[in-house]
Write a protein that holds these residues in place. Structure first.
Motif, short mmCIF file in Angstrom:
data_model
loop_
_atom_site.label_atom_id
_atom_site.label_comp_id
_atom_site.label_asym_id
_atom_site.label_seq_id
_atom_site.Cartn_x
_atom_site.Cartn_y
_atom_site.Cartn_z
N VAL A 1 -0.31 0.15 8.22
CA VAL A 1 -0.42 1.13 7.13
C VAL A 1 -0.92 2.45 7.69
O VAL A 1 -1.95 2.50 8.36
N VAL B 1 -3.26 5.55 4.11
CA VAL B 1 -4.29 5.07 3.19
C VAL B 1 -5.65 5.64 3.58
O VAL B 1 -5.96 5.81 4.76
N VAL C 1 0.84 -1.20 0.00
CA VAL C 1 0.00 0.00 0.00
C VAL C 1 0.87 1.25 0.00
O VAL C 1 0.62 2.20 -0.74
N HIS C 2 1.92 1.24 0.82
CA HIS C 2 2.83 2.39 0.88
C HIS C 2 3.41 2.67 -0.50
O HIS C 2 3.44 3.82 -0.96
N ARG D 1 3.36 -5.88 -8.98
CA ARG D 1 3.17 -4.50 -8.58
C ARG D 1 3.36 -3.53 -9.74
O ARG D 1 2.64 -2.54 -9.85
N SER E 1 2.27 1.80 -3.45
CA SER E 1 1.24 2.22 -4.39
C SER E 1 0.89 3.69 -4.19
O SER E 1 0.79 4.46 -5.15
N MET E 2 0.69 4.10 -2.93
CA MET E 2 0.37 5.49 -2.64
C MET E 2 1.52 6.42 -3.04
O MET E 2 1.30 7.50 -3.58
N MET F 1 -4.10 -1.74 -4.85
CA MET F 1 -2.94 -1.32 -4.08
C MET F 1 -2.07 -2.48 -3.62
O MET F 1 -0.90 -2.29 -3.29
N THR F 2 -2.62 -3.70 -3.61
CA THR F 2 -1.87 -4.83 -3.07
C THR F 2 -1.63 -5.97 -4.05
O THR F 2 -0.82 -6.86 -3.77
N SER G 1 -9.81 5.55 1.58
CA SER G 1 -10.56 5.15 0.39
C SER G 1 -11.27 6.36 -0.17
O SER G 1 -11.50 7.34 0.54
N GLN H 1 -10.23 -0.77 -4.68
CA GLN H 1 -9.06 0.06 -4.41
C GLN H 1 -7.98 -0.73 -3.68
O GLN H 1 -6.80 -0.65 -4.01
N LYS H 2 -8.40 -1.47 -2.66
CA LYS H 2 -7.42 -2.25 -1.90
C LYS H 2 -6.76 -3.30 -2.79
O LYS H 2 -5.55 -3.55 -2.69
#
Length: 272
Positions: free
Chosen positions: A107, A110, A10-11, A157, A13-14, A152-153, A112, A148-149
């Motif tokens: 995390v 993050v 997640v980190h 990747r 991706s953001m 991100m995961t 949504s 979304q999740k």
């Protein structure tokens, strides 16, 4: 002593989205204090059904976008197709995106994003009801957050980081997954008075903590409930004067909540 680590999915991706989508040189921020005296009267009258401040801001923003269509658009990036210049995507309705707090183990970066479609046509109680359900939703009840999740995961990747950029390049992908021109986000419940930042959306609206502050009325200083209203906008879409008029309309709705509950017709506020 310190520790170096790669970060979780997640980190990463953001980080990829923020580095690709945000450019502070393109945005301008306006801040104004809003007198909430009339809104507090309305909320007290409604008791248990009183709308949240987020619902009020969403409603005011949606109506302002209806009144000022020039604010309801975004720059469509041409980076994916180098030979094409940037174009403008104009939205025909006030789809408002709302950032919703999410807690994931380990995390800290993050949230949504959920979209209220045609929010200008939704009543204040309807907006409030939708926001309450979103705040209580999880993966099993919120398809948007589930998608979304996953993005991100999921692996590989590199592929999903590439796919996450599609809304910037393709108008339909933006409308489907990002909504329209505006996003509402606020950490006010944690005591923040002002949030100044940049957003992937051309318009970002936030508000600060509500508390009594000194306000001048009829030459006298009185204590009134207020919050700071913040508008961050893409200067490529609006210049200062146009943004100022748009911002003033949002504030007008908030300081006159009967306009939010009744909804002004076009004859009352002609489209600009």
């Amino acid at each position: 002593m310190h520790t170096i680590y790669r970060g979780n999915a997640v980190h990463n991706s953001m980080r990829s989205m923020v580095e690709f989508e945000l450019d502070y040189s393109q945005t301008v921020t306006l801040v104004s204090e809003v007198d909430l005296s009339e809104i507090e009267k309305l909320r007290n009258q409604l008791g248990a059904e009183r709308p949240s401040y987020t619902a009020l801001v969403v409603r005011a923003l949606a109506l302002a976008l209806r009144d000022f269509p020039y604010a309801n658009q975004r720059i469509l990036r041409g980076r994916f197709f180098p030979l094409l210049k940037s174009r403008i995507q104009k939205f025909d309705r006030s789809d408002i995106t709302v950032a919703t707090e999410r807690d994931l183990p380990g995390v800290t970066n993050v949230a949504s994003v959920d979209i209220l479609r045609s929010a200008e046509d939704l009543s204040l109680p309807a907006i409030n009801s939708i926001l309450r359900k979103l705040a209580q939703s999880d993966e099993s009840t919120n398809e948007n957050w589930r998608k979304q999740k996953f993005f991100m995961t999921a692996r590989p990747r590199w592929l999903f980081r590439f796919l996450s950029k599609f809304p910037n390049w393709f108008p339909k992908a933006w409308a489907d997954y990002r909504g329209g021109a505006a996003v509402v986000s606020s950490p006010a419940k944690y005591g923040a008075d002002t949030l100044v930042t940049s957003w992937a959306w051309p318009i970002g609206v936030s508000f600060g903590f509500v508390k009594e502050r000194p306000v001048v009325r009829n030459g006298k200083v009185v204590a009134c409930p207020t919050f700071n209203l913040i508008l961050n906008f893409d200067r490529r879409i609006m210049a200062g004067a146009q943004a100022g008029r748009f911002f003033a309309r949002i504030k007008e709705y908030l300081e006159n909540p009967h306009l939010l509950t009744s909804g002004l017709g076009e004859c009352d506020h002609p489209r600009k």
